[in-house]
Design an enzyme around this catalytic site. Structure first.
Site, PDB file in Angstrom:
ATOM      1  N   PRO A   1       0.800  -1.219   0.000  1.00 17.53           N
ATOM      2  CA  PRO A   1       0.000   0.000   0.000  1.00 17.53           C
ATOM      3  C   PRO A   1       0.836   1.273   0.000  1.00 17.53           C
ATOM      4  CG  PRO A   1      -0.128  -1.085   2.133  1.00 17.53           C
ATOM      5  CD  PRO A   1       0.586  -2.012   1.208  1.00 17.53           C
ATOM      6  N   ASN A   2       0.344   2.228  -0.757  1.00 22.68           N
ATOM      7  CA  ASN A   2       0.873   3.581  -0.866  1.00 22.68           C
ATOM      8  C   ASN A   2       2.184   3.686  -1.637  1.00 22.68           C
ATOM      9  OD1 ASN A   2      -1.264   4.887   0.594  1.00 22.68           O
ATOM     10  ND2 ASN A   2      -0.416   3.941   2.435  1.00 22.68           N
TER      11      ASN A   2
ATOM     12  N   ARG B   1       4.273  11.327  -2.096  1.00 23.82           N
ATOM     13  CA  ARG B   1       4.028  11.301  -0.650  1.00 23.82           C
ATOM     14  C   ARG B   1       5.319  11.444   0.142  1.00 23.82           C
ATOM     15  NH1 ARG B   1       4.279   5.240   1.481  1.00 23.82           N
ATOM     16  NH2 ARG B   1       3.703   6.200   3.439  1.00 23.82           N
TER      17      ARG B   1
ATOM     18  N   TYR C   1      10.696   9.364   1.809  1.00 21.94           N
ATOM     19  CA  TYR C   1      10.815   8.385   0.725  1.00 21.94           C
ATOM     20  C   TYR C   1      11.545   8.910  -0.509  1.00 21.94           C
ATOM     21  CZ  TYR C   1       7.404   6.098   3.670  1.00 21.94           C
ATOM     22  OH  TYR C   1       6.772   5.528   4.739  1.00 21.94           O
TER      23      TYR C   1
ATOM     24  N   ASN D   1       7.973  -5.286  -0.659  1.00 20.66           N
ATOM     25  CA  ASN D   1       7.833  -4.164   0.260  1.00 20.66           C
ATOM     26  C   ASN D   1       6.354  -4.143   0.592  1.00 20.66           C
ATOM     27  OD1 ASN D   1       7.495  -1.752   1.592  1.00 20.66           O
ATOM     28  ND2 ASN D   1       8.928  -0.620   0.299  1.00 20.66           N
TER      29      ASN D   1
ATOM     30  N   ALA E   1       2.862  -0.739   5.036  1.00 25.79           N
ATOM     31  CA  ALA E   1       2.356  -0.793   6.412  1.00 25.79           C
ATOM     32  C   ALA E   1       1.917  -2.200   6.818  1.00 25.79           C
ATOM     33  CB  ALA E   1       1.191   0.183   6.577  1.00 25.79           C
TER      34      ALA E   1
ATOM     35  N   HIS F   1       3.962  -4.574   9.272  1.00 23.74           N
ATOM     36  CA  HIS F   1       3.881  -4.504  10.726  1.00 23.74           C
ATOM     37  C   HIS F   1       2.606  -5.122  11.291  1.00 23.74           C
ATOM     38  CE1 HIS F   1       7.002  -1.708   9.670  1.00 23.74           C
ATOM     39  NE2 HIS F   1       6.120  -0.980   9.012  1.00 23.74           N
TER      40      HIS F   1
ATOM     41  N   ASP G   1       1.997 -15.614   6.523  1.00 23.71           N
ATOM     42  CA  ASP G   1       1.635 -17.009   6.285  1.00 23.71           C
ATOM     43  C   ASP G   1       1.745 -17.376   4.801  1.00 23.71           C
ATOM     44  OD1 ASP G   1       1.190 -17.284   8.993  1.00 23.71           O
ATOM     45  OD2 ASP G   1      -0.992 -17.344   8.847  1.00 23.71           O
TER      46      ASP G   1
ATOM     47  N   GLU H   1      12.622  -8.922   2.145  1.00 22.93           N
ATOM     48  CA  GLU H   1      11.801  -7.788   2.570  1.00 22.93           C
ATOM     49  C   GLU H   1      12.601  -6.505   2.343  1.00 22.93           C
ATOM     50  OE1 GLU H   1      10.194  -5.936   6.790  1.00 22.93           O
ATOM     51  OE2 GLU H   1      10.565  -8.090   6.675  1.00 22.93           O
TER      52      GLU H   1
ATOM     53  N   HIS I   1      12.597  -2.080   2.484  1.00 24.38           N
ATOM     54  CA  HIS I   1      12.003  -0.799   2.896  1.00 24.38           C
ATOM     55  C   HIS I   1      12.899   0.333   2.429  1.00 24.38           C
ATOM     56  CE1 HIS I   1       8.969  -2.774   5.275  1.00 24.38           C
ATOM     57  NE2 HIS I   1       9.923  -3.551   5.729  1.00 24.38           N
TER      58      HIS I   1
ATOM     59  N   SER J   1      12.773   3.544   3.661  1.00 20.47           N
ATOM     60  CA  SER J   1      13.227   4.290   4.841  1.00 20.47           C
ATOM     61  C   SER J   1      13.824   3.322   5.859  1.00 20.47           C
ATOM     62  CB  SER J   1      12.056   5.048   5.472  1.00 20.47           C
ATOM     63  OG  SER J   1      11.124   4.143   6.044  1.00 20.47           O
TER      64      SER J   1
ATOM     65  N   ARG K   1      12.291   5.268  12.848  1.00 25.26           N
ATOM     66  CA  ARG K   1      10.951   5.837  12.757  1.00 25.26           C
ATOM     67  C   ARG K   1      10.132   5.452  13.984  1.00 25.26           C
ATOM     68  NH1 ARG K   1       8.470   5.217   7.080  1.00 25.26           N
ATOM     69  NH2 ARG K   1       7.184   6.850   7.970  1.00 25.26           N
TER      70      ARG K   1
ATOM     71  N   ARG L   1       6.649   0.828  13.674  1.00 18.36           N
ATOM     72  CA  ARG L   1       7.241   0.422  12.397  1.00 18.36           C
ATOM     73  C   ARG L   1       8.481  -0.466  12.580  1.00 18.36           C
ATOM     74  NH1 ARG L   1       4.790   3.466   8.361  1.00 18.36           N
ATOM     75  NH2 ARG L   1       4.017   5.484   9.067  1.00 18.36           N
TER      76      ARG L   1
END
Length: 159
Positions: free
Chosen positions: A9-10, A17, A22, A73, A76, A79, A86, A97, A99, A101, A106, A110
Site C-alpha cells: 500500500p501507498n 508522498r 521516501y 515491500n 504498512a 507490521h 503465512d 523484505e 524498505h 526508509s 521511525r 514500524r
C-alpha cells in the site's frame, strides 16, 4: 530465474508522498532500474502493486510454480499482516523484505516486522537503492541454489 516484485500500500504514491522520508523517485523509475539489473544478469522480473492485503496474499500464492524468488515491500502491512507472513511461509520461496526508509529510525510501531522471520533477509533504509541491494542479494541466492543443485547432481552421478 524469475523474480516477482510485490509492492504494498501507498507505494504507488512514491515521488508524491512524504518526499522527506521516501524521496522524489517514482515507483516506475525504481522498477526501470530493477528491470535493467535483471536484464544485465539474465533474470526475468515481474512487478505487482496493490493497496489491498488480500490481493498481495493472492499474488504471493500465485508465485508458487511461477517465480523463483520474491522481493516484497509490504508497506504498512509489514507490521500488521499475519496473512502476508503465512503466504510467504506457505510458498517457501526465497523472499527479501525491502524498505526505502530506515524503519528503525521511525515510529516504534514500524520497528516490528511480521514478515521478517519468514524472509531470507531484510534491506532497509537505503532509499530506492534498497531495491538494487535486494536484486543483488536475490541474484546471489539464485547462484547458491544453482550451485547446490549442481553439486547434488554430481553426487548422484557418482553413486
Amino acid at each position: 530465474m524469475k523474480i516477482m516484485v510485490i509492492q504494498g500500500p501507498n507505494l504507488n504514491m512514491l515521488g508524491v508522498r512524504e518526499q522527506q522520508i521516501y524521496g522524489p523517485m517514482k515507483l516506475e523509475d525504481i522498477h526501470k532500474q530493477m528491470k535493467a539489473f535483471a536484464d544485465a544478469n539474465g533474470l526475468e522480473i515481474e512487478f505487482f502493486q496493490s493497496n489491498l492485503e488480500g490481493e498481495l496474499v493472492d499474488k504471493i500464492q500465485e508465485c508458487l510454480g511461477d517465480a523463483d524468488g520474491i522481493i516484497i515491500n509490504a508497506g504498512a502491512y509489514t507490521h500488521t499482516s499475519i496473512a502476508i507472513r503465512d503466504a510467504i511461509a506457505a510458498v517457501q520461496l526465497p523472499t527479501i523484505e525491502v524498505h526505502i526508509s530506515n524503519v528503525y529510525r521511525r515510529e516504534e510501531f514500524r520497528q516490528k516486522s511480521m514478515i521478517a522471520p519468514v524472509c531470507a533477509g531484510v534491506i532497509t533504509g537505503f532509499g530506492p537503492f534498497s531495491y538494487h541491494l535486494a536484486m543483488v542479494a536475490m541474484n546471489q541466492i539464485f547462484q547458491e541454489i544453482q550451485a547446490l543443485k549442481q553439486a547434488q547432481q554430481q553426487q548422484q552421478q557418482q553413486q
